[in-house]
Design a protein around this motif. Structure first.
Motif, PDB file in Angstrom:
ATOM      1  N   SER A   7      30.719  48.933  29.585  1.00  0.00           N
ATOM      2  CA  SER A   7      30.976  47.502  29.729  1.00  0.00           C
ATOM      3  C   SER A   7      31.301  46.872  28.377  1.00  0.00           C
ATOM      4  O   SER A   7      32.248  46.090  28.257  1.00  0.00           O
ATOM      5  N   GLN A  10      34.848  47.913  27.323  1.00  0.00           N
ATOM      6  CA  GLN A  10      35.890  47.239  28.088  1.00  0.00           C
ATOM      7  C   GLN A  10      35.985  45.757  27.739  1.00  0.00           C
ATOM      8  O   GLN A  10      37.078  45.187  27.650  1.00  0.00           O
ATOM      9  N   ILE A  70      35.373  40.509  32.151  1.00  0.00           N
ATOM     10  CA  ILE A  70      34.665  41.551  32.893  1.00  0.00           C
ATOM     11  C   ILE A  70      35.363  41.939  34.180  1.00  0.00           C
ATOM     12  O   ILE A  70      34.936  42.873  34.858  1.00  0.00           O
ATOM     13  N   ALA A  91      29.489  44.893  35.594  1.00  0.00           N
ATOM     14  CA  ALA A  91      29.247  44.818  34.152  1.00  0.00           C
ATOM     15  C   ALA A  91      27.787  44.498  33.933  1.00  0.00           C
ATOM     16  O   ALA A  91      27.222  43.629  34.601  1.00  0.00           O
ATOM     17  N   ARG A  99      23.473  41.982  36.260  1.00  0.00           N
ATOM     18  CA  ARG A  99      24.682  42.763  36.450  1.00  0.00           C
ATOM     19  C   ARG A  99      25.647  41.916  37.262  1.00  0.00           C
ATOM     20  O   ARG A  99      25.253  41.252  38.218  1.00  0.00           O
TER      21      ARG A  99
END
Length: 216
Positions: A7, A10, A70, A91, A99
């Motif tokens: 996460s 990214q 995200i 994420a 989350r």
């Protein structure tokens, strides 16, 4: 690579790409967010954990929303967007214990965003959020205590709350983890909100905008 590390990587890539597309330097981004240049550099490289409040502050400085960092990459606007369960990318954001899985991404001409939010059994902190617009939160699983202003309400599966999101509010799981479908309406549209960064999903009471915010 675990979920948190992936996460972070990214999110860092998304920040760097959006910053480059807007021809902003890290110094420019630091000036808009109140975060240090060195901290933002580590975030872009996926080497620093940060809070949801910081991510939305960064997204707004880049002219977007949390979903831009995200969520899946934007596609050609055909008037609708499909989100496949098999392609959903949750994420895990350090500092919140939450989350997130985006199920809509807003976009041009759209003022609504939706996210499935997984609440941990033990809240990270009693953090209040406020921002322009409205929210509808539908409890999918577990029990969730919502606090809006000075009022609280305990909701179970199938229950929902529709609130004015300019009133400081928060949600916490009670008696175990919980899942909530959160639908947020932005009155001026995603990425076009007025300058409200000190309030938009940031912990209340922050008074040191120039320090690295890794522990918010």
């Amino acid at each position: 690579m675990n979920l948190v590390d992936n996460s972070l990587r990214q999110i860092g890539i998304a920040i760097r790409e959006r910053r480059a597309a807007r021809q902003m330097t890290l110094g420019d981004l630091a000036g808009h967010t109140g975060m240090s240049l060195s901290f933002l550099s580590r975030v872009e490289r996926g080497q620093a954990q940060t809070s949801v409040g910081n991510l939305i502050r960064i997204a707004e400085a880049l002219g977007g929303t949390l979903h831009d960092l995200i969520g899946p990459p934007p596609a050609e606007d055909t008037g609708f967007t499909l989100f496949r369960a098999a392609e959903a990318l949750p994420a895990a954001i350090s500092g919140s214990g939450y989350r997130w899985t985006p199920v809509s991404g807003g976009g041009a001409g759209r003022n609504i965003e939706a996210t499935v939010l997984e609440l941990p059994a033990t809240p990270a902190a009693d953090t209040r959020f406020s921002h322009p617009g409205e929210e509808i939160c539908f409890v999918l699983a577990g029990r969730v205590r919502f606090t809006v202003g000075e009022s609280t309400a305990l909701l179970g599966p199938g229950d929902a709350i529709h609130l004015r999101s300019d009133i400081p509010h928060t949600a916490a799981a009670e008696g175990g983890p919980a899942r909530v479908l959160m639908v947020t309406h932005h009155p001026t549209g995603p990425g076009e909100r007025p300058d409200c960064r000190p309030d938009w999903w940031n912990p209340s009471g922050i008074t040191s905008p120039t320090k690295d915010r890794e522990e918010e």
